[in-house]
Enzyme design. Structure first.
Site, PDB file in Angstrom:
ATOM      1  N   THR B  70      45.498  40.462  50.198  1.00 40.40           N
ATOM      2  CA  THR B  70      44.588  39.615  51.049  1.00 40.40           C
ATOM      3  C   THR B  70      45.006  40.471  52.300  1.00 40.40           C
ATOM      4  O   THR B  70      44.050  40.599  53.060  1.00 40.40           O
ATOM      5  CB  THR B  70      45.113  38.331  51.231  1.00 40.40           C
ATOM      6  OG1 THR B  70      44.563  37.660  49.992  1.00 40.40           O
ATOM      7  CG2 THR B  70      44.294  37.554  52.177  1.00 40.40           C
ATOM      8  N   GLN B 177      41.046  44.249  41.548  1.00 40.84           N
ATOM      9  CA  GLN B 177      40.883  43.914  39.966  1.00 40.84           C
ATOM     10  C   GLN B 177      41.068  45.203  39.105  1.00 40.84           C
ATOM     11  O   GLN B 177      41.185  45.221  37.983  1.00 40.84           O
ATOM     12  CB  GLN B 177      39.729  43.171  39.802  1.00 40.84           C
ATOM     13  CG  GLN B 177      39.649  42.081  40.150  1.00 40.84           C
ATOM     14  CD  GLN B 177      40.762  41.173  39.737  1.00 40.84           C
ATOM     15  OE1 GLN B 177      41.065  41.054  38.602  1.00 40.84           O
ATOM     16  NE2 GLN B 177      41.236  39.918  40.337  1.00 40.84           N
ATOM     17  N   ALA B 195      49.383  44.385  44.071  1.00 41.07           N
ATOM     18  CA  ALA B 195      50.257  44.463  43.283  1.00 41.07           C
ATOM     19  C   ALA B 195      50.418  43.948  42.197  1.00 41.07           C
ATOM     20  O   ALA B 195      50.592  44.144  40.881  1.00 41.07           O
ATOM     21  CB  ALA B 195      51.733  45.121  43.852  1.00 41.07           C
ATOM     22  N   HIS B 196      50.539  42.360  42.524  1.00 44.28           N
ATOM     23  CA  HIS B 196      50.685  41.375  41.450  1.00 44.28           C
ATOM     24  C   HIS B 196      49.557  41.351  40.502  1.00 44.28           C
ATOM     25  O   HIS B 196      49.557  40.436  39.340  1.00 44.28           O
ATOM     26  CB  HIS B 196      50.940  39.943  42.141  1.00 44.28           C
ATOM     27  CG  HIS B 196      49.929  39.139  42.767  1.00 44.28           C
ATOM     28  ND1 HIS B 196      49.497  37.926  41.987  1.00 44.28           N
ATOM     29  CD2 HIS B 196      49.258  39.541  43.736  1.00 44.28           C
ATOM     30  CE1 HIS B 196      48.324  37.622  42.691  1.00 44.28           C
ATOM     31  NE2 HIS B 196      48.175  38.468  43.748  1.00 44.28           N
ATOM     32  N   CYS B 320      34.159  21.558  40.037  1.00 42.41           N
ATOM     33  CA  CYS B 320      34.786  20.517  39.608  1.00 42.41           C
ATOM     34  C   CYS B 320      36.333  20.726  39.919  1.00 42.41           C
ATOM     35  O   CYS B 320      37.066  19.983  39.971  1.00 42.41           O
ATOM     36  CB  CYS B 320      34.729  19.952  38.464  1.00 42.41           C
ATOM     37  SG  CYS B 320      32.776  19.961  37.723  1.00 42.41           S
TER      38      CYS B 320
END
Lengths: 459, 459
Positions: B70, B177, B195-196, B320
């Protein structure tokens, strides 16, 4: 090998390592998700937040985790300034804040805000009355470190917080250097800290914003950490940070006086063992593990290399070790000697025998550097009327001071030496040398090239 | 237990864990320091940068490490926009970018910039010609993800990069991704990743800025990471990130087709086993491990709970499950059904038997949720002239669609149903239901309360 630079980064505490390894299995998933792995991550994050909040002395919902102490300071200052934009755009910082705060202040100024820098005395201390006097109707925020990162001086945070509170101005405390030793006293409004300074892992800072403080996060919207720290939470590191904070706090009662005694030995014995040394920083109001001194006629980088060869890792605020070739802003604000500057910052657990060996090794290391610099390139020395002129143009610290010291005996008492220098460090080091040597610093004036510094021989 | 939400966060790769543990001892010190511990940390950081740059296909000095994907996107967009401020303030993004890019665009717009959003087709794909058409003389930057995080659709990055290059506009690719599967093709200018997402630790993103791209870092000055990522470097995590990127790349040739086959099974067999399901995303141009489908008349959160009880961790873009009660912006931009949405994203190493068990369990889980919702609170149903009116005001998705489905047989072919709803999801789900059911969606109009959706029975 002795690592004496804990004020830069402390080695990982064993508890931090254990907590990190344990939570790598449980804390990697997205804590915002509702499935099992996400719920586990959330439990870890919540527990870490509670532990950290307890150590700080705040509510868990007042504390967020950032990616570093620097980010915590940047985010805290920007958010508090924006939150109080309608009040005004005046920011108060001390002259010896960490660069993360001073660079935030520069940015604020370049965006049209105003900044007041509070001066410090020769020990690095601010005067609470100076903060009180600087508060204005349009002051949005005041910032003060709990303790200085270069010289260890502890600031009167509680008194400054009281003055700010009375004026309705929030005070942001940068507690990076002190939080491992204990909570910050006083009625502050925001607090920033950095885990790797207390033995936690890199990659974790914390920012506390007290309830009721107006705060408007800047930058793109992001829902993580109450909208105040964008990006996926680094939960294993956060867990390790919180666990190690509790651990070092539990050890502080024993470790603080032990380190204080060791740094006191350095404070007392370095000036006895090494000629022409100035120990800087407050002798009493100071961090347990930090002691800083400066050595006349010494190139800081060369001294660090000597000490590294002897197995000691220390740092320096000398201009010679900085890529910018300007001395540390902290030493400059204090008006103390910057040449041959050495900061010793002991990590918890530092061995007494390593400190003793440092005290044994230091005099030789300083002498070796001084010997190498002992024969500086010859200056053009010329008498103009009654003034001895030393042309040190193009020469870097500590050469201008070495050349001054070499010729001061060549003028009669009452006579003047005029040192020409274009090294920014001379502005600090020549007056500091005069103070240490009992000579009169007359002042500076612009020269055709660089600056002319005038010194009168008085003894 | 089967964790099928790798697109949120992948479990730590064994190589990442090893590298992290090994570098906790060597990588904690300040890499800017000249002493032994600092030099060791610097060596690790440099090696990690080289390894990551090789995997990306860039020069090491073009790549910096940030504290998250981010942050990499925020920093990249802000820096590129500021660097080309003199060219103009027009930004192009696709409608299906990650929220970090879209929120950056919102911030840019609120600061006076202009933003063009490129629409996608029903599979989530952008048209390169749409980017080409959107480029203007004042376009500072264009952004496009390499692959979508919710539906897996791979974007035509190389073609879009070519169009941008021809217009002299830099393209920032969010490769979060896809980077674990391979380098991003084409002549892009900036690249961000996390990285994660590939099995590295949390707390590490990367940002690549090609040489020659104008870039002006925003925020307070800080010397770390070429002045582009403030704060102390998290070297153990960076080392682990780089090591695991190399590791997953080495495994990709074998793992990508294996996962692709497993997700293909889900694509084919879910619509066979579960009635009223729409599989979304491009069937061919897609990430190996991601498959997304939506189930009519299903509450996404309830379905996630059912699946979690059965041991499956998946996520959903249904309204939802979101705190904002609006459906995923990706599904909305694609114009596909959002109710009962499930994203399955398999981590490398996902077991075939777990996928088979998922396919066995899913029909029952969907049926259970539908059964619970099968008796919705009674609506006031009234004939007004020739229109059947369904009052679903105050009811949340998927109730409005369920009520529509229940009454469509009550009007003659050619007759109209008017559904009153104040749920934002209805705007997406009612047209999607019409498309799936072969009924005609006539349109919407404002009502006294909420919105009226008009549906004509055609079969």
């Amino acid at each position: 090998m002795a690592y004496f630079d804990a004020a830069s980064a402390a080695p990982l505490h064993p508890i931090a390592r254990q907590a990190l390894q344990a939570s790598l299995d449980e804390g990697w998933a997205d804590p915002a998700r509702l499935y099992r792995e996400g719920r586990r991550a959330r439990v870890l994050l919540d527990a870490a937040r509670e532990a950290a909040a307890e150590a700080v002395g705040c509510r868990p919902d007042e504390l967020i985790f950032t990616s570093s102490g620097t980010r915590a300071v940047h985010t805290g200052i920007a958010g508090a300034l924006a939150g109080r934009r309608r009040v005004g755009r005046h920011l108060i910082v001390s002259a010896v804040e960490h660069s993360s705060a001073l660079h935030s202040a520069e940015l604020h100024e370049s965006a049209g805000g105003t900044v007041t820098q509070i001066a410090v005395d020769r020990t690095g201390l601010v005067e609470p009355s100076a903060y009180a006097a600087a508060l204005r109707a349009d002051t949005a925020l005041a910032c003060l470190q709990s303790a200085n990162h270069e010289v260890g001086t502890e600031q009167p945070v509680a008194e400054v917080a009281e003055a700010c509170r009375a004026a309705g101005v929030p005070l942001l405390v940068d507690a990076a250097q002190s939080l491992g030793w204990g909570p910050v006293e006083g009625d502050w409004s925001l607090l920033a800290a950095s885990a790797h300074k207390w033995g936690g892992p890199s990659g974790v800072g914390l920012l506390v914003v007290r309830k009721g403080v107006r705060f408007a996060p800047q930058g793109p919207v992001d829902e993580r950490e109450s909208g105040r720290a964008p990006g996926f939470e680094n939960i294993p590191a956060i867990v390790a940070a919180a666990a190690s904070l509790r651990a070092v706090r539990a050890e502080a009662a024993e470790e603080a006086p032990r380190l204080r005694e060791l740094t006191e030995r350095i404070r007392v014995r370095v000036p006895q063992a090494v000629p022409d040394v100035e120990v800087v920083g407050d002798p009493v109001r100071r961090l347990p593990g930090v002691v800083t001194f400066s050595c006349l006629y010494v190139d800081g980088e060369a001294l660090l290399h000597e000490l590294d060869r002897e197995g000691f890792s220390v740092s320096s605020g000398s201009s010679c070790t900085s890529s910018t070739l300007t001395p540390s802003h902290v030493l400059r604000a204090m008006g103390v000697l910057s040449e041959g500057n050495v900061r010793v910052s002991l990590p918890p657990g530092a061995a007494e025998e390593d400190v003793e060996r440092f005290l044994t090794v230091l005099p030789g290391a300083v002498a070796a550097v001084r010997e190498k610099l002992g024969a500086p390139v010859a200056s053009e020395v010329a008498r103009e009327e009654d003034v001895l002129v030393v042309d040190s143009l193009g020469k870097r610290c500590p050469i201008p001071v070495i050349e001054l010291a070499k010729v001061i005996g060549d003028v009669p008492v009452g006579g003047l030496v005029r040192v020409l220098s274009d090294d920014e460090a001379a502005r600090l080091d020549i007056p500091a040398w005069c103070e240490m040597r009992g000579q009169e610093y007359v002042g500076e004036e612009p020269a055709d090239k660089g600056t002319a510094y005038l010194i009168r021989r008085v003894s």
